[in-house]
Each structure stands twice: as structure tokens, then as C-alpha cells.
Scaffold this motif. Sequence first.
Motif, PDB file in Angstrom:
ATOM      1  N   ASN A 141       0.852  -1.188   0.000  1.00  0.00           N
ATOM      2  CA  ASN A 141       0.000   0.000   0.000  1.00  0.00           C
ATOM      3  C   ASN A 141       0.889   1.239   0.000  1.00  0.00           C
ATOM      4  OD1 ASN A 141      -2.518   1.404   0.175  1.00  0.00           O
ATOM      5  ND2 ASN A 141      -2.071   1.805   2.316  1.00  0.00           N
ATOM      6  N   ILE A 142       0.798   2.046  -1.064  1.00  0.00           N
ATOM      7  CA  ILE A 142       1.567   3.280  -1.166  1.00  0.00           C
ATOM      8  C   ILE A 142       0.852   4.362  -0.361  1.00  0.00           C
ATOM      9  CG2 ILE A 142       2.307   5.108  -2.734  1.00  0.00           C
ATOM     10  CD1 ILE A 142       2.641   3.006  -4.903  1.00  0.00           C
ATOM     11  N   ASN A 166      -0.204   7.827   0.169  1.00  0.00           N
ATOM     12  CA  ASN A 166      -0.321   9.018  -0.689  1.00  0.00           C
ATOM     13  C   ASN A 166      -0.941  10.190   0.048  1.00  0.00           C
ATOM     14  OD1 ASN A 166      -2.771   7.482  -0.683  1.00  0.00           O
ATOM     15  ND2 ASN A 166      -3.529   8.643  -2.428  1.00  0.00           N
ATOM     16  N   THR A 219       4.534  13.547   2.556  1.00  0.00           N
ATOM     17  CA  THR A 219       4.209  12.909   1.281  1.00  0.00           C
ATOM     18  C   THR A 219       4.441  13.886   0.144  1.00  0.00           C
ATOM     19  OG1 THR A 219       2.563  11.508   2.343  1.00  0.00           O
ATOM     20  CG2 THR A 219       2.396  11.753  -0.039  1.00  0.00           C
ATOM     21  N   THR A 254       8.408  10.735  -2.614  1.00  0.00           N
ATOM     22  CA  THR A 254       8.063   9.598  -1.747  1.00  0.00           C
ATOM     23  C   THR A 254       7.146   8.623  -2.487  1.00  0.00           C
ATOM     24  OG1 THR A 254       6.127  10.659  -0.718  1.00  0.00           O
ATOM     25  CG2 THR A 254       8.281  11.048   0.290  1.00  0.00           C
ATOM     26  N   LEU A 255       6.218   9.135  -3.285  1.00  0.00           N
ATOM     27  CA  LEU A 255       5.329   8.263  -4.051  1.00  0.00           C
ATOM     28  C   LEU A 255       6.129   7.428  -5.047  1.00  0.00           C
ATOM     29  CD1 LEU A 255       2.566  10.926  -4.713  1.00  0.00           C
ATOM     30  CD2 LEU A 255       2.359   8.974  -3.163  1.00  0.00           C
ATOM     31  N   TRP A 296       8.091   4.707  -3.223  1.00  0.00           N
ATOM     32  CA  TRP A 296       7.242   3.570  -2.855  1.00  0.00           C
ATOM     33  C   TRP A 296       7.069   2.633  -4.051  1.00  0.00           C
ATOM     34  CZ3 TRP A 296       5.978   1.346   1.398  1.00  0.00           C
ATOM     35  CH2 TRP A 296       5.751   2.066   2.578  1.00  0.00           C
ATOM     36  N   ALA A 297       6.694   3.197  -5.203  1.00  0.00           N
ATOM     37  CA  ALA A 297       6.407   2.363  -6.367  1.00  0.00           C
ATOM     38  C   ALA A 297       7.650   1.612  -6.826  1.00  0.00           C
ATOM     39  CB  ALA A 297       5.851   3.221  -7.492  1.00  0.00           C
ATOM     40  N   ALA A 305       1.049  -2.750  -6.338  1.00  0.00           N
ATOM     41  CA  ALA A 305       1.072  -1.635  -5.387  1.00  0.00           C
ATOM     42  C   ALA A 305      -0.231  -0.870  -5.566  1.00  0.00           C
ATOM     43  CB  ALA A 305       2.267  -0.725  -5.634  1.00  0.00           C
ATOM     44  N   ILE A 356      -3.114   2.374  -3.943  1.00  0.00           N
ATOM     45  CA  ILE A 356      -3.119   3.733  -3.417  1.00  0.00           C
ATOM     46  C   ILE A 356      -4.539   4.105  -2.994  1.00  0.00           C
ATOM     47  CG2 ILE A 356      -3.505   4.839  -5.652  1.00  0.00           C
ATOM     48  CD1 ILE A 356      -1.286   6.833  -4.881  1.00  0.00           C
ATOM     49  N   GLN A 405       9.497   6.923   5.800  1.00  0.00           N
ATOM     50  CA  GLN A 405       9.314   5.872   4.809  1.00  0.00           C
ATOM     51  C   GLN A 405      10.343   4.754   4.953  1.00  0.00           C
ATOM     52  OE1 GLN A 405       8.829   7.486   0.941  1.00  0.00           O
ATOM     53  NE2 GLN A 405       8.633   5.526  -0.087  1.00  0.00           N
ATOM     54  N   GLU A 440       9.810   0.662   5.047  1.00  0.00           N
ATOM     55  CA  GLU A 440      10.536  -0.256   4.174  1.00  0.00           C
ATOM     56  C   GLU A 440      11.240  -1.331   4.995  1.00  0.00           C
ATOM     57  OE1 GLU A 440      13.139   2.038   1.746  1.00  0.00           O
ATOM     58  OE2 GLU A 440      11.511   3.061   0.683  1.00  0.00           O
TER      59      GLU A 440
END
Length: 304
Positions: free
Chosen positions: A6-7, A9, A14, A18-19, A22-23, A34, A36, A280, A284
Motif C-alpha cells: 500500500n503506497i 499518498n 508525502t 516519496t510516491l 514507494w512504487a 502496489a 493507493i 518511509q 521499508e
Amino acid sequence: MRYGVNILNFGAGTAPDTLLRWARYAEERGFHFAMISDHVAVTPEVAEQYEAPFYDPFTTLAWLAGQTERIELGTTVTVLPFRHPLLTARMAANIDRFSGGRLIVGVGVSWSASEYRSLGVEHRRRGAITDEYLDVVTRAWRHERISHHGEFASFDDVATGPLPVRVPPVWVGGGSRAALRRAVRYGDAWHPLNQTMRFYRDEGLPALHRIAEEEGRPVPQFAPRLPLRLADSPLPEETRPAGQGTLDQVRRDLEGLAELGAAHVLFDTYRGEPASMRPQKEDERLLETLAEHVIGGELHHPAR
């Protein structure tokens, strides 16, 4: 099973970088998809759980489609009553084309009455609106022209193209009987959140099967979203949501979900309130721990 991330957003910190991180993390680490989240009007009620800034899922996914190559991308979940169904259908079809057929569309009704008021949509009719809009959206993905005359939308002879490369799988969120019936009638998968293993085993999935039999339709796939929390000591089995507890408890959850027929599992590192958001890199590390000790051998590990 296929595993997703789950990203996040929304919330402080944010930003586009950062988006994108994540991807790319999800794709490079070998996760299969992934997803959102979606809110349009961040009222104080919404902000209690999801603070601004809130990046729109469709524009964000369109951008991420061009920044990724293999990973599937999706919404968890699009609040369907917030947008005209022709708009939702076209945006989703466009993103599916941009991504080469990698879009998943999760849908739901959401809870915030203040957000509905801000958008001029009837909160009490949100379930009925969602059902009607789902009918429009899924037909618009399959036909070059459609007409529709319903309670909440009406139009004649509208061109819908471009059609998607792959008709996006629809994942229906929610744990109520109405949500389960919606999943059976319109969905490819049931996509519940924040439930216990006992609920899935003894209530949710048996009800899904009963409704599918009543409707004379196939049983949708099972694709839960798990709020991921790792604890040093075991949490009470009867009350903890699946995905929360020690590594052994989470491992047993995933084994149990596989036995129940889960096709996809989405991991959500967000803890439900803005004050609990972590950097973030910490999220991770949480996913790395899970990958190393619980699911490592089942990730895709694409060729570099």
C-alpha cells in the motif's frame, strides 16, 4: 498468493519523490502489485485518519504507470460515488492503456458523512450509488458506446473509448452483507480490510459463498488488505486483525489465508492515525523483515 504494498499518498512528508520511491521499491523488491488510497475532500473528520496533503489516486497512478514497468497498480479503494461513473471509467481505461494493462480498480463506499456533504453526494444512498456506478463503469470498459438511464446517472449514446488493454479487475471493499453482495454481482475479488482470521474463516467467506450461490454467480477471489504490525510478544488471537502480532503469528495468518484461498494479499504499513506515521525508510524496513522472514521465497524477484 501474490503480495502487494500500500503506497501512502497522504499526510505530512508525502510528495512526488516519496510516491515514486514507494512504487520503485515495491517493483524492485519483487512485490506483485502496489495500491493507493482515495479521498477527495479532506474534512476534519477525514483528517482524523488521513491528513492532507492527499494525492489523487488517478493522477498519481497515471504518473506511476510511466515510472514502472512490471508491477500492477491499483486503488484501495476508489470511493465510487465521488465521481461521475463515465469519468471514473475513462480515467481508469486511460491508465490501463498507459500501463500496458496493469491496472486494478478497488472500489468502496467510505464512511465520512462530512466528505459526502462537501461533494454534494447523498451519504445515506452511497451503497445504491456505488452499485449503479459499478454497472456503468464495467460496461464502459467493454463497449465502445453505451447508454444508461438510472436513478443517479442518465445519458444516451456516449462514446467510451479508448477501451482498456485489459478490463481492470474490480476489487470490492467492505465487510457488510451489502458489500459482499456487491462483490459477487460486480467484482472480481472481495477486498476486505482490518478483519480477524476468525471473521474471514467463520463469517465473511462463508457468507460470500452463500451469496454467490443465491445469485447464481461465481465466487469472487479473496484479496484482503492487512494492516501490518509486528509485535515482540504474541497478541490475543481472538481479537487481533490478521497481519498483526509476532512474526510467527503473521506467518500463520498468511498460511491460513492461503488455505482459505486468498489470491492476493495487500500489506498496509499505515497504523491508522496521522500521529503514528513513520519515516518511509522505517516502513521499508518493516516490509524487509516480512520479506526476509515470512514471504521472501514467494516474491517475484524480477531480473535486474
